[in-house]
Scaffold this motif. Sequence first.
Motif, short mmCIF file in Angstrom:
data_model
loop_
_atom_site.label_atom_id
_atom_site.label_comp_id
_atom_site.label_asym_id
_atom_site.label_seq_id
_atom_site.Cartn_x
_atom_site.Cartn_y
_atom_site.Cartn_z
N PRO A 174 0.83 -1.21 0.00
CA PRO A 174 0.00 0.00 0.00
C PRO A 174 0.87 1.26 0.00
CG PRO A 174 -0.75 -1.57 1.65
CD PRO A 174 0.58 -2.07 1.16
N VAL A 175 0.30 2.36 -0.47
CA VAL A 175 1.00 3.64 -0.47
C VAL A 175 0.11 4.69 0.20
CG1 VAL A 175 2.35 3.11 -2.53
CG2 VAL A 175 0.14 4.28 -2.78
N ASP A 176 0.75 5.76 0.66
CA ASP A 176 0.04 6.88 1.27
C ASP A 176 -0.28 7.96 0.25
OD1 ASP A 176 0.55 5.79 3.94
OD2 ASP A 176 2.63 6.43 3.59
N TYR A 177 0.59 8.08 -0.74
CA TYR A 177 0.50 9.17 -1.73
C TYR A 177 0.65 8.55 -3.11
CZ TYR A 177 1.43 13.83 -3.75
OH TYR A 177 1.37 15.00 -4.47
N LEU A 178 -0.41 8.63 -3.91
CA LEU A 178 -0.39 8.09 -5.26
C LEU A 178 -0.39 9.24 -6.25
CD1 LEU A 178 -0.69 5.84 -7.38
CD2 LEU A 178 -3.17 5.91 -6.98
N ILE A 179 0.62 9.31 -7.08
CA ILE A 179 0.71 10.34 -8.12
C ILE A 179 0.56 9.67 -9.48
CG2 ILE A 179 3.24 10.23 -7.86
CD1 ILE A 179 1.31 13.21 -9.31
N ILE A 180 -0.33 10.21 -10.31
CA ILE A 180 -0.60 9.66 -11.64
C ILE A 180 -0.24 10.72 -12.68
CG2 ILE A 180 -2.34 8.67 -13.17
CD1 ILE A 180 -3.91 7.83 -10.69
N GLY A 181 0.76 10.43 -13.49
CA GLY A 181 1.20 11.37 -14.52
C GLY A 181 2.50 10.88 -15.14
N HIS A 182 2.85 11.43 -16.28
CA HIS A 182 4.05 11.01 -16.98
C HIS A 182 5.33 11.48 -16.29
CE1 HIS A 182 2.23 10.29 -21.26
NE2 HIS A 182 2.02 9.29 -20.43
N GLY A 219 12.18 14.59 -15.44
CA GLY A 219 11.33 15.69 -15.01
C GLY A 219 9.88 15.25 -14.94
N GLY A 220 8.98 16.24 -14.97
CA GLY A 220 7.56 15.97 -14.88
C GLY A 220 7.03 16.14 -13.46
N THR A 221 5.77 16.52 -13.37
CA THR A 221 5.13 16.69 -12.07
C THR A 221 5.29 15.46 -11.20
OG1 THR A 221 3.49 18.26 -12.91
CG2 THR A 221 2.90 17.02 -10.94
N ALA A 222 5.16 14.28 -11.78
CA ALA A 222 5.24 13.04 -11.00
C ALA A 222 6.59 12.91 -10.30
CB ALA A 222 4.98 11.84 -11.89
N SER A 223 7.67 13.31 -10.96
CA SER A 223 9.00 13.21 -10.36
C SER A 223 9.13 14.12 -9.15
CB SER A 223 10.08 13.56 -11.39
OG SER A 223 10.09 12.66 -12.46
N ILE A 257 3.76 5.66 -7.97
CA ILE A 257 3.66 6.43 -9.21
C ILE A 257 3.05 5.55 -10.29
CG2 ILE A 257 4.92 7.74 -10.97
CD1 ILE A 257 7.23 8.03 -8.96
N VAL A 258 1.99 6.04 -10.92
CA VAL A 258 1.42 5.39 -12.10
C VAL A 258 1.82 6.23 -13.30
CG1 VAL A 258 -0.69 4.81 -13.34
CG2 VAL A 258 -0.49 4.29 -10.89
N THR A 259 2.53 5.61 -14.25
CA THR A 259 3.11 6.40 -15.33
C THR A 259 3.30 5.54 -16.58
OG1 THR A 259 4.87 8.01 -15.80
CG2 THR A 259 5.54 5.93 -14.77
N SER A 260 3.83 6.17 -17.62
CA SER A 260 4.22 5.48 -18.84
C SER A 260 5.48 6.15 -19.36
CB SER A 260 3.11 5.55 -19.89
OG SER A 260 3.53 4.94 -21.10
N CYS A 261 6.45 5.36 -19.73
CA CYS A 261 7.70 5.91 -20.27
C CYS A 261 8.47 4.79 -20.96
CB CYS A 261 8.54 6.55 -19.17
SG CYS A 261 8.88 5.49 -17.76
N ALA A 262 9.54 5.16 -21.64
CA ALA A 262 10.38 4.17 -22.31
C ALA A 262 11.24 3.44 -21.28
CB ALA A 262 11.27 4.86 -23.34
N SER A 263 11.68 2.27 -21.63
CA SER A 263 12.42 1.43 -20.67
C SER A 263 13.80 1.97 -20.37
CB SER A 263 12.53 0.00 -21.23
OG SER A 263 13.20 0.01 -22.48
N ASP A 264 14.31 2.88 -21.20
CA ASP A 264 15.68 3.36 -20.99
C ASP A 264 15.75 4.62 -20.13
OD1 ASP A 264 14.56 5.13 -22.77
OD2 ASP A 264 16.21 5.09 -24.21
N VAL A 278 -3.64 11.93 -18.66
CA VAL A 278 -4.41 11.34 -17.57
C VAL A 278 -5.89 11.35 -17.91
CG1 VAL A 278 -5.04 11.56 -15.14
CG2 VAL A 278 -2.69 12.03 -15.86
N ASP A 279 -6.52 10.19 -17.84
CA ASP A 279 -7.94 10.04 -18.12
C ASP A 279 -8.75 10.88 -17.12
OD1 ASP A 279 -10.55 9.26 -18.57
OD2 ASP A 279 -10.14 7.11 -18.47
N PRO A 280 -9.55 11.85 -17.57
CA PRO A 280 -10.33 12.67 -16.63
C PRO A 280 -11.25 11.86 -15.73
CG PRO A 280 -10.33 13.66 -18.82
CD PRO A 280 -9.72 12.30 -18.96
N LYS A 281 -11.67 10.68 -16.18
CA LYS A 281 -12.57 9.86 -15.36
C LYS A 281 -11.91 9.39 -14.07
CE LYS A 281 -13.75 6.89 -18.62
NZ LYS A 281 -13.18 7.49 -19.85
N LEU A 282 -10.59 9.49 -13.98
CA LEU A 282 -9.90 9.10 -12.75
C LEU A 282 -10.31 9.98 -11.57
CD1 LEU A 282 -6.34 8.29 -14.12
CD2 LEU A 282 -7.84 6.72 -12.90
#
Length: 285
Positions: free
Chosen positions: A9-17, A30-34, A49-56, A122-126
């Motif tokens: 479990p986590v206390d703070y969940l950030i969703i963004g690239h 960079g990015g807000t999530a970082s 952190i829920v995100t999407s990025c390249a593996s490198d 980020v999907d607005p429905k979140l």
Amino acid sequence: MYNLSPIEPVDYLIIGHLTQDMTENGPVLGGTASYAARTALAIGLRVGIVTSCASDIALDSLNGAAISMRASEYSTTFENIQTPNGRIQYLHHLASGLDYSMVPRTWQDAPIVHLGPIAQEVDPKLARAFPDSQVCLTPQGWLRTWNSDHKVHPTDWPEARYVLENASAAVLSIEDVQGDESILEDMLSSIRILVVTEGARGSRLYWNGDLRYFRPPEVPEIDPTGAGDIFAAAFFVRLYQTHDPWEAARFATQLAANSVTRPGLAGTPTIDEVQTALLEIIPKA
């Protein structure tokens, strides 16, 4: 997925690239999530952190945070060019979108959920997906788009009312709305707590019809990058802890002011700075 064994479990969940920003010294994370993740970690929270990025992409600076990652061919990549007339920003690559299916089950009741889009990802429905959480917003990424030559520019936010009505608090920059006070007035009709940051001038906080200004201490500015994201994360955490927006803004103002004295992610708070900010009093102008 990345760094999720086991999924705690986590206390703070950030969703963004998480972004790979182009600089004179090469690509940097960079990015807000970082910035938000590192701030919440410094305050002592368990961070996801829920995100999407390249593996490198290099993620060493996010040690301590758990990351649910959707692999993408590219990481979201920005280039900022300073001109005499202000900043010009380009979006060279965009990673995959983010939705509820990417949130691990054990994170779905996180006490604080921070939706931090930077490029419409980020999907607005979140905003309605976490009924038992304090849902918080930094809507910058819903307020901008880009054209065929990748140049970033402001745009309308058609889902604003839907998202804001389902959130506890939002933090945005006056630059995000191009200084248009009418946009802020529309937002205020949909959310109880709204903070507008104004760079070195500090911020203004609207809460249930009241307005207060928070002025930061004067410090030597080295790099303001990420200061707004640091303010937002600190504000959201302290709001959850105290249920007092005024105290949350005071705390966040101190940490954001400290951040501009160091470059990039090095500006995120230290544990000592967090402890000092919990005790210091700064005037409200």
